[in-house]
Design a protein around this motif. Sequence first.
Motif, PDB file in Angstrom:
ATOM      1  N   VAL A  17       0.849  -1.189   0.000  1.00 39.19           N
ATOM      2  CA  VAL A  17       0.000   0.000   0.000  1.00 39.19           C
ATOM      3  C   VAL A  17       0.880   1.232   0.000  1.00 39.19           C
ATOM      4  CG1 VAL A  17      -1.774   1.288   1.245  1.00 39.19           C
ATOM      5  CG2 VAL A  17      -1.830  -1.220   1.238  1.00 39.19           C
ATOM      6  N   ALA A  18       0.657   2.115  -0.961  1.00 38.09           N
ATOM      7  CA  ALA A  18       1.441   3.344  -1.058  1.00 38.09           C
ATOM      8  C   ALA A  18       1.306   4.155   0.227  1.00 38.09           C
ATOM      9  CB  ALA A  18       0.971   4.165  -2.253  1.00 38.09           C
ATOM     10  N   GLY A  19       2.432   4.705   0.670  1.00 38.97           N
ATOM     11  CA  GLY A  19       2.408   5.548   1.852  1.00 38.97           C
ATOM     12  C   GLY A  19       2.643   4.820   3.157  1.00 38.97           C
ATOM     13  N   THR A  20       2.658   3.498   3.132  1.00 35.04           N
ATOM     14  CA  THR A  20       2.921   2.743   4.353  1.00 35.04           C
ATOM     15  C   THR A  20       4.426   2.671   4.595  1.00 35.04           C
ATOM     16  OG1 THR A  20       2.863   0.652   3.125  1.00 35.04           O
ATOM     17  CG2 THR A  20       0.821   1.374   4.185  1.00 35.04           C
ATOM     18  N   SER A  21       4.804   2.248   5.784  1.00 37.80           N
ATOM     19  CA  SER A  21       6.221   2.196   6.144  1.00 37.80           C
ATOM     20  C   SER A  21       6.913   1.041   5.430  1.00 37.80           C
ATOM     21  CB  SER A  21       6.369   2.025   7.654  1.00 37.80           C
ATOM     22  OG  SER A  21       5.954   0.725   8.055  1.00 37.80           O
ATOM     23  N   VAL A  22       8.239   1.083   5.425  1.00 37.29           N
ATOM     24  CA  VAL A  22       9.027   0.024   4.830  1.00 37.29           C
ATOM     25  C   VAL A  22       8.743  -1.304   5.525  1.00 37.29           C
ATOM     26  CG1 VAL A  22      11.378  -0.839   4.483  1.00 37.29           C
ATOM     27  CG2 VAL A  22      10.849   1.548   4.006  1.00 37.29           C
ATOM     28  N   VAL A  23       8.639  -1.286   6.841  1.00 40.90           N
ATOM     29  CA  VAL A  23       8.348  -2.516   7.584  1.00 40.90           C
ATOM     30  C   VAL A  23       6.987  -3.072   7.189  1.00 40.90           C
ATOM     31  CG1 VAL A  23       7.848  -3.461   9.873  1.00 40.90           C
ATOM     32  CG2 VAL A  23       9.838  -1.988   9.538  1.00 40.90           C
ATOM     33  N   GLU A  24       5.993  -2.208   7.082  1.00 42.28           N
ATOM     34  CA  GLU A  24       4.653  -2.669   6.697  1.00 42.28           C
ATOM     35  C   GLU A  24       4.663  -3.265   5.296  1.00 42.28           C
ATOM     36  OE1 GLU A  24       1.597   0.227   9.130  1.00 42.28           O
ATOM     37  OE2 GLU A  24       2.820   1.118   7.527  1.00 42.28           O
ATOM     38  N   MET A  25       5.410  -2.661   4.376  1.00 43.31           N
ATOM     39  CA  MET A  25       5.500  -3.213   3.025  1.00 43.31           C
ATOM     40  C   MET A  25       6.183  -4.575   3.045  1.00 43.31           C
ATOM     41  SD  MET A  25       6.190  -0.107   0.334  1.00 43.31           S
ATOM     42  CE  MET A  25       7.663   0.542   1.134  1.00 43.31           C
ATOM     43  N   ALA A  26       7.252  -4.710   3.814  1.00 41.44           N
ATOM     44  CA  ALA A  26       7.973  -5.973   3.896  1.00 41.44           C
ATOM     45  C   ALA A  26       7.083  -7.072   4.459  1.00 41.44           C
ATOM     46  CB  ALA A  26       9.224  -5.807   4.761  1.00 41.44           C
ATOM     47  N   VAL A  27       6.325  -6.765   5.478  1.00 43.03           N
ATOM     48  CA  VAL A  27       5.418  -7.752   6.073  1.00 43.03           C
ATOM     49  C   VAL A  27       4.363  -8.182   5.063  1.00 43.03           C
ATOM     50  CG1 VAL A  27       3.643  -8.099   7.831  1.00 43.03           C
ATOM     51  CG2 VAL A  27       5.810  -7.010   8.445  1.00 43.03           C
ATOM     52  N   SER A  28       3.801  -7.224   4.351  1.00 45.06           N
ATOM     53  CA  SER A  28       2.773  -7.529   3.362  1.00 45.06           C
ATOM     54  C   SER A  28       3.331  -8.424   2.255  1.00 45.06           C
ATOM     55  CB  SER A  28       2.223  -6.232   2.774  1.00 45.06           C
ATOM     56  OG  SER A  28       1.224  -6.494   1.819  1.00 45.06           O
ATOM     57  N   TRP A  38      20.962 -26.486   1.680  1.00 47.18           N
ATOM     58  CA  TRP A  38      20.677 -25.198   1.054  1.00 47.18           C
ATOM     59  C   TRP A  38      19.209 -24.779   1.234  1.00 47.18           C
ATOM     60  CZ3 TRP A  38      24.390 -21.913  -0.599  1.00 47.18           C
ATOM     61  CH2 TRP A  38      25.656 -22.437  -0.868  1.00 47.18           C
ATOM     62  N   HIS A  39      18.672 -24.986   2.423  1.00 47.10           N
ATOM     63  CA  HIS A  39      17.359 -24.427   2.733  1.00 47.10           C
ATOM     64  C   HIS A  39      17.451 -22.907   2.630  1.00 47.10           C
ATOM     65  CE1 HIS A  39      13.907 -23.038   4.960  1.00 47.10           C
ATOM     66  NE2 HIS A  39      14.699 -22.544   5.898  1.00 47.10           N
ATOM     67  N   GLY A  40      16.522 -22.300   1.897  1.00 46.97           N
ATOM     68  CA  GLY A  40      16.624 -20.877   1.620  1.00 46.97           C
ATOM     69  C   GLY A  40      15.638 -20.011   2.384  1.00 46.97           C
ATOM     70  N   PHE A  41      16.079 -18.794   2.719  1.00 52.48           N
ATOM     71  CA  PHE A  41      15.215 -17.778   3.311  1.00 52.48           C
ATOM     72  C   PHE A  41      15.653 -16.419   2.786  1.00 52.48           C
ATOM     73  CE2 PHE A  41      18.664 -18.733   6.269  1.00 52.48           C
ATOM     74  CZ  PHE A  41      19.169 -17.483   6.594  1.00 52.48           C
ATOM     75  N   THR A  42      14.941 -15.382   3.159  1.00 52.86           N
ATOM     76  CA  THR A  42      15.221 -14.027   2.697  1.00 52.86           C
ATOM     77  C   THR A  42      15.616 -13.149   3.863  1.00 52.86           C
ATOM     78  OG1 THR A  42      13.484 -14.332   1.031  1.00 52.86           O
ATOM     79  CG2 THR A  42      14.342 -12.110   1.311  1.00 52.86           C
ATOM     80  N   ASP A  43      16.683 -12.396   3.699  1.00 53.87           N
ATOM     81  CA  ASP A  43      17.092 -11.379   4.661  1.00 53.87           C
ATOM     82  C   ASP A  43      16.653 -10.018   4.129  1.00 53.87           C
ATOM     83  OD1 ASP A  43      18.248 -12.375   6.934  1.00 53.87           O
ATOM     84  OD2 ASP A  43      20.305 -11.964   6.352  1.00 53.87           O
ATOM     85  N   MET A  44      15.942  -9.259   4.948  1.00 56.79           N
ATOM     86  CA  MET A  44      15.529  -7.908   4.568  1.00 56.79           C
ATOM     87  C   MET A  44      16.217  -6.893   5.480  1.00 56.79           C
ATOM     88  SD  MET A  44      11.434  -8.527   4.362  1.00 56.79           S
ATOM     89  CE  MET A  44      10.725  -9.983   3.631  1.00 56.79           C
ATOM     90  N   TYR A  45      16.659  -5.784   4.907  1.00 58.84           N
ATOM     91  CA  TYR A  45      17.305  -4.730   5.688  1.00 58.84           C
ATOM     92  C   TYR A  45      16.237  -3.713   6.072  1.00 58.84           C
ATOM     93  CZ  TYR A  45      21.145  -1.685   7.162  1.00 58.84           C
ATOM     94  OH  TYR A  45      22.021  -0.922   7.897  1.00 58.84           O
ATOM     95  N   LEU A  46      15.797  -3.792   7.330  1.00 59.74           N
ATOM     96  CA  LEU A  46      14.677  -2.978   7.797  1.00 59.74           C
ATOM     97  C   LEU A  46      15.082  -2.193   9.035  1.00 59.74           C
ATOM     98  CD1 LEU A  46      11.924  -5.759   7.531  1.00 59.74           C
ATOM     99  CD2 LEU A  46      12.410  -3.943   5.861  1.00 59.74           C
TER     100      LEU A  46
END
Length: 221
Positions: A30-41, A122-130
């Motif tokens: 959603v436009a205007g939401t925080s970076v954390v909120e976008m990452a969670v979504s 090689w189980h994979g996950f994503t690291d996000m810089y928040l």
Amino acid sequence: MTVPDGYLACTPSIDCDHPAVREYANRNTVAGTSVVEMAVSLYYAVRDDFRYNPYKVDLTLEEIRASATLSKGYGWCVSKAVLLAACCRAKNIPARLGFGDVRNHLSTERLRRLMKTDVFYWHGFTDMYLEGVWVKATPAFNLQLCEKFGFPPLEFNGREDSVFHPFDNKGNRHMEYLHDRGRFQDLPLTEIRRTFAEHYSDIEQGKDADFDADVSRETAR
């Protein structure tokens, strides 16, 4: 906030500039939401919109890149982590790929037979810089699959690491992390292929099987 070098770039596997990837990332934020909120979504979108299917592991770049997973509607831990990283980068959220070897006590009889082991290399996950820190997110298992197996789905709040629970809802062993393989700007496909060729020589024999059907049959017993 200083953005870590390279973790917003498009790569051969993390094709965050692909129109379909950008459209999907925009549609699930959603436009205007925080970076954390976008990452969670984005995390919940990738977790639940794409069925986990370890029978259809394809280690060609054409089939494991983010846009390919998006078009297929299913993936496995690595391809779903790649897709989540691409969606994050498309929204200007720095992201990288993380890997570890794990012992998984919840899989199907067919998968154990094909793999000849309960260790998932090689189980994979994503690291996000928040908010100035790296936070782990593991979008592999979709909600419906978790409900069938009887273990809690992984939640993600953007501030705490989201990694697999060690036990299921009944207290049975679920996931054990054995070895950390590090973090990567792009998918280390050559190394993954080498390990899979060494340990999973028969894995492609199950590519035409129905993982969801196997799970439903075994969990109904």
